[in-house]
Design a protein around this motif. Sequence first.
Motif, PDB file in Angstrom:
ATOM      1  N   ARG A 125       0.836  -1.202   0.000  1.00  0.00           N
ATOM      2  CA  ARG A 125       0.000   0.000   0.000  1.00  0.00           C
ATOM      3  C   ARG A 125       0.875   1.256   0.000  1.00  0.00           C
ATOM      4  O   ARG A 125       0.573   2.227  -0.698  1.00  0.00           O
ATOM      5  CB  ARG A 125      -0.945   0.006   1.214  1.00  0.00           C
ATOM      6  N   SER A 158      -7.167  -6.217  -2.864  1.00  0.00           N
ATOM      7  CA  SER A 158      -8.170  -5.388  -2.197  1.00  0.00           C
ATOM      8  C   SER A 158      -7.570  -4.620  -1.029  1.00  0.00           C
ATOM      9  O   SER A 158      -7.812  -3.418  -0.866  1.00  0.00           O
ATOM     10  CB  SER A 158      -9.310  -6.288  -1.696  1.00  0.00           C
ATOM     11  N   ASP A 159      -6.753  -5.293  -0.228  1.00  0.00           N
ATOM     12  CA  ASP A 159      -6.101  -4.652   0.916  1.00  0.00           C
ATOM     13  C   ASP A 159      -5.131  -3.561   0.465  1.00  0.00           C
ATOM     14  O   ASP A 159      -5.064  -2.496   1.071  1.00  0.00           O
ATOM     15  CB  ASP A 159      -5.343  -5.686   1.762  1.00  0.00           C
ATOM     16  N   HIS A 163      -7.181  -0.661  -1.238  1.00  0.00           N
ATOM     17  CA  HIS A 163      -8.277  -0.153  -0.396  1.00  0.00           C
ATOM     18  C   HIS A 163      -9.588  -0.074  -1.175  1.00  0.00           C
ATOM     19  O   HIS A 163     -10.284   0.945  -1.151  1.00  0.00           O
ATOM     20  CB  HIS A 163      -7.930   1.214   0.199  1.00  0.00           C
TER      21      HIS A 163
END
Length: 187
Positions: free
Chosen positions: A76, A155-156, A159
């Motif tokens: 991320r 997805s993580d 987000h």
Amino acid sequence: MQSETDEQVAIRVQQGEAEAFGELIERYQAKLSRYARKFLFETEDAADVIQDVFIKAYENIQSFDASRRFSPWIYRIAHNEFVNALKKRKASRTVFTFDIDTLVPHLTATDTADSAAMERDVRAALEAHLQNVSPKYREPLILYYLEDMDYKEISDILHIPVSTVGVRLARARRMLKDVAGTDTNLI
């Protein structure tokens, strides 16, 4: 042999053992560099941005929740840095390249002539046309096909809901098929 999980190493860093962060760099340098090359298309930019990713990760290691996986957390950070890098150079046009040697698509069939042909089609389409896919759709393709991540991990990192990952991958495949021509048998 890795005796400790990434999360355990991160805890050591959080507890003040700064040199343990080097272990995380060793584990993620190649992965994040490959991700950066595919997302940014420029090796020089990729090396600089990856350095920024590790600096940000180290500066923010205290915010890492060790009850969760480390991989989506650092990806991320990488995602955010890549988006920032794209914004910074948006005004200039560049020539894109694609390193096909790192491409390993997800093929579920056994290695048959058909699956080998499909793999060649996917590789050729990605090599020739990935730069024509907007970053919003390019990134899930890279994470899924190049980084071997599942929908939940993507997805993580992004987000977004898992269902949105599937939608973006489907749209990205459709975009690739459109730009590659309708006679190409893609994904």
